[in-house]
Design a protein around this motif. Sequence first.
Motif, PDB file in Angstrom:
ATOM      1  N   GLU A   1       0.807  -0.972   0.053  1.00 11.51           N
ATOM      2  CA  GLU A   1       0.102   0.083   0.200  1.00 11.51           C
ATOM      3  C   GLU A   1       0.849   1.141   0.054  1.00 11.51           C
ATOM      4  OE1 GLU A   1      -3.179   0.121  -0.335  1.00 11.51           O
ATOM      5  OE2 GLU A   1      -3.647  -2.063  -0.225  1.00 11.51           O
ATOM      6  N   ILE A   2       0.690   2.159  -0.979  1.00 14.56           N
ATOM      7  CA  ILE A   2       1.191   3.482  -0.927  1.00 14.56           C
ATOM      8  C   ILE A   2       1.448   4.251   0.316  1.00 14.56           C
ATOM      9  CG2 ILE A   2      -0.547   4.858  -2.038  1.00 14.56           C
ATOM     10  CD1 ILE A   2       2.947   5.074  -3.165  1.00 14.56           C
ATOM     11  N   SER A   3       0.127   4.106   1.017  1.00 16.72           N
ATOM     12  CA  SER A   3       0.199   4.883   2.101  1.00 16.72           C
ATOM     13  C   SER A   3       1.076   4.436   3.369  1.00 16.72           C
ATOM     14  CB  SER A   3      -1.305   4.572   3.018  1.00 16.72           C
ATOM     15  OG  SER A   3      -1.546   3.194   3.293  1.00 16.72           O
ATOM     16  N   LEU A   4       1.564   3.200   3.447  1.00 18.86           N
ATOM     17  CA  LEU A   4       2.777   2.740   4.281  1.00 18.86           C
ATOM     18  C   LEU A   4       4.121   3.466   3.737  1.00 18.86           C
ATOM     19  CD1 LEU A   4       1.787  -0.899   4.950  1.00 18.86           C
ATOM     20  CD2 LEU A   4       1.426   1.098   6.417  1.00 18.86           C
ATOM     21  N   LEU A   5       4.175   3.516   2.386  1.00 16.53           N
ATOM     22  CA  LEU A   5       5.226   4.324   2.011  1.00 16.53           C
ATOM     23  C   LEU A   5       5.534   5.641   2.355  1.00 16.53           C
ATOM     24  CD1 LEU A   5       8.245   3.522   0.256  1.00 16.53           C
ATOM     25  CD2 LEU A   5       6.890   4.224  -1.557  1.00 16.53           C
ATOM     26  N   VAL A   6       4.278   6.375   2.048  1.00 18.94           N
ATOM     27  CA  VAL A   6       3.983   7.670   2.503  1.00 18.94           C
ATOM     28  C   VAL A   6       4.405   7.951   4.077  1.00 18.94           C
ATOM     29  CG1 VAL A   6       2.638   9.784   2.489  1.00 18.94           C
ATOM     30  CG2 VAL A   6       2.811   8.261   0.427  1.00 18.94           C
ATOM     31  N   GLY A   7       3.763   7.247   4.787  1.00 16.36           N
ATOM     32  CA  GLY A   7       4.097   7.321   6.280  1.00 16.36           C
ATOM     33  C   GLY A   7       5.800   7.058   6.442  1.00 16.36           C
ATOM     34  N   PHE A   8       6.145   5.922   5.964  1.00 16.10           N
ATOM     35  CA  PHE A   8       7.813   5.898   6.089  1.00 16.10           C
ATOM     36  C   PHE A   8       8.511   6.942   5.427  1.00 16.10           C
ATOM     37  CE2 PHE A   8      11.835   4.769   3.813  1.00 16.10           C
ATOM     38  CZ  PHE A   8      12.442   4.077   4.906  1.00 16.10           C
ATOM     39  N   MET A   9       8.013   7.795   4.210  1.00 14.32           N
ATOM     40  CA  MET A   9       8.763   8.884   3.916  1.00 14.32           C
ATOM     41  C   MET A   9       8.811   9.864   5.019  1.00 14.32           C
ATOM     42  SD  MET A   9       7.880  10.927   0.506  1.00 14.32           S
ATOM     43  CE  MET A   9       7.585   9.484  -0.379  1.00 14.32           C
ATOM     44  N   GLY A  10       7.514  10.473   5.399  1.00 12.79           N
ATOM     45  CA  GLY A  10       7.290  11.165   6.479  1.00 12.79           C
ATOM     46  C   GLY A  10       8.336  11.152   7.959  1.00 12.79           C
ATOM     47  N   ILE A  11       8.238   9.858   8.328  1.00 12.30           N
ATOM     48  CA  ILE A  11       8.993   9.559   9.381  1.00 12.30           C
ATOM     49  C   ILE A  11      10.583   9.686   9.037  1.00 12.30           C
ATOM     50  CG2 ILE A  11       9.734   7.684  10.843  1.00 12.30           C
ATOM     51  CD1 ILE A  11       6.832   6.742  10.945  1.00 12.30           C
ATOM     52  N   THR A  12      11.077   9.040   8.042  1.00 14.36           N
ATOM     53  CA  THR A  12      12.321   9.414   7.651  1.00 14.36           C
ATOM     54  C   THR A  12      12.839  10.866   7.470  1.00 14.36           C
ATOM     55  OG1 THR A  12      12.182   7.153   6.286  1.00 14.36           O
ATOM     56  CG2 THR A  12      14.084   8.405   5.862  1.00 14.36           C
ATOM     57  N   TYR A  13      12.145  11.568   6.812  1.00 15.62           N
ATOM     58  CA  TYR A  13      12.446  12.886   6.631  1.00 15.62           C
ATOM     59  C   TYR A  13      12.366  13.768   8.157  1.00 15.62           C
ATOM     60  CZ  TYR A  13      12.204  17.706   5.082  1.00 15.62           C
ATOM     61  OH  TYR A  13      12.840  19.119   5.146  1.00 15.62           O
ATOM     62  N   MET A  14      11.460  13.325   9.147  1.00 11.07           N
ATOM     63  CA  MET A  14      11.508  14.002  10.383  1.00 11.07           C
ATOM     64  C   MET A  14      12.646  13.572  11.009  1.00 11.07           C
ATOM     65  SD  MET A  14       7.356  14.238  11.610  1.00 11.07           S
ATOM     66  CE  MET A  14       7.486  12.524  11.693  1.00 11.07           C
ATOM     67  N   VAL A  15      12.966  12.156  11.164  1.00 11.90           N
ATOM     68  CA  VAL A  15      14.134  11.689  11.862  1.00 11.90           C
ATOM     69  C   VAL A  15      15.697  12.352  11.158  1.00 11.90           C
ATOM     70  CG1 VAL A  15      15.557   9.651  12.435  1.00 11.90           C
ATOM     71  CG2 VAL A  15      13.029   9.780  12.610  1.00 11.90           C
ATOM     72  N   SER A  16      15.586  12.538  10.002  1.00 15.24           N
ATOM     73  CA  SER A  16      16.840  12.854   9.471  1.00 15.24           C
ATOM     74  C   SER A  16      16.926  14.263   9.540  1.00 15.24           C
ATOM     75  CB  SER A  16      17.026  12.202   7.841  1.00 15.24           C
ATOM     76  OG  SER A  16      15.758  12.946   7.200  1.00 15.24           O
ATOM     77  N   LEU A  17      15.871  14.876   9.587  1.00 13.50           N
ATOM     78  CA  LEU A  17      15.870  16.546  10.045  1.00 13.50           C
ATOM     79  C   LEU A  17      16.363  16.545  11.459  1.00 13.50           C
ATOM     80  CD1 LEU A  17      15.252  18.986   8.268  1.00 13.50           C
ATOM     81  CD2 LEU A  17      13.010  18.907   9.250  1.00 13.50           C
ATOM     82  N   LEU A  18      15.827  16.035  12.258  1.00 11.99           N
ATOM     83  CA  LEU A  18      16.302  15.958  13.696  1.00 11.99           C
ATOM     84  C   LEU A  18      17.723  15.816  13.841  1.00 11.99           C
ATOM     85  CD1 LEU A  18      13.249  14.734  15.439  1.00 11.99           C
ATOM     86  CD2 LEU A  18      14.127  17.048  15.439  1.00 11.99           C
ATOM     87  N   VAL A  19      18.270  14.632  13.402  1.00 11.14           N
ATOM     88  CA  VAL A  19      19.599  14.168  13.285  1.00 11.14           C
ATOM     89  C   VAL A  19      20.498  15.220  12.563  1.00 11.14           C
ATOM     90  CG1 VAL A  19      21.359  12.449  12.508  1.00 11.14           C
ATOM     91  CG2 VAL A  19      19.352  11.669  13.516  1.00 11.14           C
ATOM     92  N   ASN A  20      20.126  15.870  11.646  1.00 12.58           N
ATOM     93  CA  ASN A  20      20.700  16.811  11.012  1.00 12.58           C
ATOM     94  C   ASN A  20      21.004  18.047  11.621  1.00 12.58           C
ATOM     95  OD1 ASN A  20      21.899  15.326   8.676  1.00 12.58           O
ATOM     96  ND2 ASN A  20      20.315  16.017   7.405  1.00 12.58           N
ATOM     97  N   ARG A  21      19.835  18.464  12.331  1.00 10.78           N
ATOM     98  CA  ARG A  21      19.862  19.772  13.224  1.00 10.78           C
ATOM     99  C   ARG A  21      20.533  19.555  14.221  1.00 10.78           C
ATOM    100  NH1 ARG A  21      13.800  22.071  13.257  1.00 10.78           N
ATOM    101  NH2 ARG A  21      13.618  22.926  11.085  1.00 10.78           N
ATOM    102  N   ASN A  22      20.766  18.484  14.981  1.00  4.87           N
ATOM    103  CA  ASN A  22      21.808  18.227  16.104  1.00  4.87           C
ATOM    104  C   ASN A  22      23.088  18.062  15.682  1.00  4.87           C
ATOM    105  OD1 ASN A  22      19.849  18.174  17.999  1.00  4.87           O
ATOM    106  ND2 ASN A  22      19.311  15.983  17.809  1.00  4.87           N
ATOM    107  N   ARG A  23      23.356  17.603  14.341  1.00  3.68           N
ATOM    108  CA  ARG A  23      24.722  17.577  14.162  1.00  3.68           C
ATOM    109  C   ARG A  23      25.368  18.813  13.506  1.00  3.68           C
ATOM    110  NH1 ARG A  23      25.907  13.946   8.815  1.00  3.68           N
ATOM    111  NH2 ARG A  23      25.045  15.893   7.928  1.00  3.68           N
ATOM    112  N   TYR A  24      24.418  19.879  13.312  1.00  2.00           N
ATOM    113  CA  TYR A  24      24.969  21.002  12.819  1.00  2.00           C
ATOM    114  C   TYR A  24      24.857  22.181  13.800  1.00  2.00           C
ATOM    115  CZ  TYR A  24      25.972  19.252   8.121  1.00  2.00           C
ATOM    116  OH  TYR A  24      26.375  18.666   7.044  1.00  2.00           O
ATOM    117  N   ALA A  25      23.911  21.856  15.048  1.00  2.00           N
ATOM    118  CA  ALA A  25      23.904  22.637  16.004  1.00  2.00           C
ATOM    119  C   ALA A  25      24.995  23.330  16.842  1.00  2.00           C
ATOM    120  CB  ALA A  25      22.633  22.257  16.871  1.00  2.00           C
TER     121      ALA A  25
END
Length: 129
Positions: free
Chosen positions: A105-129
């Motif tokens: 189901e595409i909805s699972l992939l969209v959910g995965f995409m959203g979670i991946t973006y949020m987690v990678s954004l948080l990791v990058n913000r901490n890395r560059y902070a």
Amino acid sequence: MKNHKKNILNLAGWTWSWEATLALAVFGPEFIWDDHQLLTILFVGLNLANGIAMIIANRHFFNSLDELQRKIHLEALALTLGLTVIIGITYSTLDITNLIAMDAEISLLVGFMGITYMVSLLVNRNRYA
């Protein structure tokens, strides 16, 4: 800072509008207008128009960021795109080859995409902070 907040709220508004029109396009035919084809076509078209407006708002938001913020988001987007393609194709292959019992189901992939973006954004913000 005021302009940045305005861009965030504009993007959020278009995102919620896109999600609302998507919900109406998907659930409206079954629960609101009894499979009336013209209404369904109109709401699918409205959803498409809202999606285009959301992309424009997203571009405007990214253009308002400073260099470091752009780098943080760009790295998060690159990781998200790569993982989504790899996981999505693997997920589809598992479905096609009947190695999983459920349909992909595409909805699972969209959910995965959203979670991946949020987690990678948080990791990058901490890395560059």
